[in-house]
Design an enzyme around this catalytic site. Structure first.
Site, short mmCIF file in Angstrom:
data_model
loop_
_atom_site.label_atom_id
_atom_site.label_comp_id
_atom_site.label_asym_id
_atom_site.label_seq_id
_atom_site.Cartn_x
_atom_site.Cartn_y
_atom_site.Cartn_z
NE ARG A 106 -3.38 2.45 2.80
CZ ARG A 106 -4.63 2.62 2.42
NH1 ARG A 106 -5.27 1.63 1.81
NH2 ARG A 106 -5.27 3.76 2.65
CG HIS A 133 -8.16 1.22 -3.08
ND1 HIS A 133 -7.59 0.10 -2.49
CD2 HIS A 133 -8.70 1.94 -2.05
CE1 HIS A 133 -7.77 0.15 -1.18
NE2 HIS A 133 -8.43 1.25 -0.90
CD GLN A 136 -12.94 0.39 -0.44
OE1 GLN A 136 -12.10 0.49 0.45
NE2 GLN A 136 -14.23 0.12 -0.18
CG ASP A 228 -12.11 8.61 -1.78
OD1 ASP A 228 -12.04 8.56 -0.53
OD2 ASP A 228 -11.15 8.34 -2.52
CB CYS A 269 -13.53 3.81 0.00
SG CYS A 269 -12.91 5.46 -0.42
NE ARG A 297 -10.75 -2.91 1.23
CZ ARG A 297 -9.69 -2.12 1.52
NH1 ARG A 297 -9.88 -0.98 2.15
NH2 ARG A 297 -8.48 -2.47 1.15
#
Length: 311
Positions: A106, A133, A136, A228, A269, A297
């Protein structure tokens, strides 16, 4: 479906059938988890968790998912190893590949996660980069499937910065699986044209559609509205500029009323900066689904590890 040994860097690398398989596997693993049943598919496996960027959901999901399946996760923060500093990404990858069975990354550059996959010789999973991502999206799509029973044909509207990793990833996933995807964003923040063109090619097979617009009225009829944060990690200096551009695109009661349907859900998210991209009122009204999405997740990341590394 045999995904053993595969890396998970972007949904571009996976067929619609493979993506659906991962979502369905996650649903099975979630059901087992609720029943108190864990597995041992990662028994004897050591997994490196590399974090250039901090995280709540990604770190916890990989850690708990790995332990649930009998593996050992080792957290490697940006100050714990020499990745990209005293040691090249290529050399770090070759070292970690000798010691670990799988690697999560990440961080900032998509190029870094791609090099880790190329040189390590073990499955590498993208926990987030500035461009993509993908884990996600699996969680988001599992949540949509739980809410609506299907994915194909759903109308998903993303509101906010149309150039960020979430807009990119949602577009790729929607095009792969046949969702009707709308990016609602001011024109300076519209999605990269090359990515839109690539996803339109996927739509020729899936039947999905893409709309890029600054017209808030096109939120009408959405099954799900998604947003987001307005400034991603590393872009804090742009906060003032982003707020000015995106304030008209806040997810608030007015925008949700413009959807014109009672069944619409709201997704985020996380973490959420309430009062900016979404109001406290809307966030709390949809909190149950948002935290289902956050929990998912773990189940979807576990599915990726089990499918690509598990015994």
């Amino acid at each position: 479906m045999n995904l053993k040994g595969r890396s998970f860097l972007t949904l571009k690398d996976y067929t619609p059938e493979e993506i659906e398989y991962l979502i369905d596997l996650a649903k099975v693993l979630k059901t087992k988890k609720k029943q108190g049943i864990t597995g041992n598919s990662l028994k004897g496996k050591n997994i490196a968790l590399i974090f250039e960027k901090p995280s709540t959901r990604t770190r916890c999901a990989f850690t708990v998912g790995c332990i649930d399946e009998g593996g050992h996760p080792e957290y490697l923060g940006k100050d714990d190893i020499q990745l990209g500093h005293k040691e090249s990404v290529e050399d770090t990858a070759r070292v970690l590949g000798r010691m670990f069975d799988g690697i999560e990354f990440r961080g900032f550059k998509q190029e870094t996660v791609e090099k880790l996959a190329k040189y390590s010789g073990v499955p590498v999973w993208n926990g987030l980069t500035d461009l993509d991502h993908p884990t996600q999206i699996l969680a988001d799509f599992l949540t949509l499937k739980e809410q609506f029973g299907t994915l194909k044909g759903l109308h998903l509207v993303y509101v906010g910065d149309g150039r960020n990793n979430m807009a990119n990833s949602l577009m790729i996933g929607s095009a792969k699986l046949g969702l009707n995807f709308t990016v609602l964003s001011p024109e300076p923040l519209w999605t990269d044209e090359a990515l839109v063109a690539e996803c339109q090619e996927y739509n020729k097979t899936s039947g999905g559609t893409i709309t890029i617009t600054d017209n808030i009225a096109l939120v009408q009829g959405a099954d799900a509205v998604y947003t987001d944060v307005w400034c991603s990690m590393g872009e804090e200096a742009l906060a003032g500029e982003r707020i000015a551009l995106l304030k008209p695109y806040q997810v608030n009661s007015g925008l949700m009323k413009a959807v014109g349907t009672e069944k619409t859900i709201f997704l985020h998210c996380l973490p959420a900066v309430k009062g900016y991209e979404v109001t406290e009122e809307i966030f709390e009204a949809h909190a149950d689904v948002i935290f289902d999405e956050a929990e998912n997740r773990m189940h979807t990341i576990k599915a990726v590890m089990v499918a690509t590394l598990g015994n």
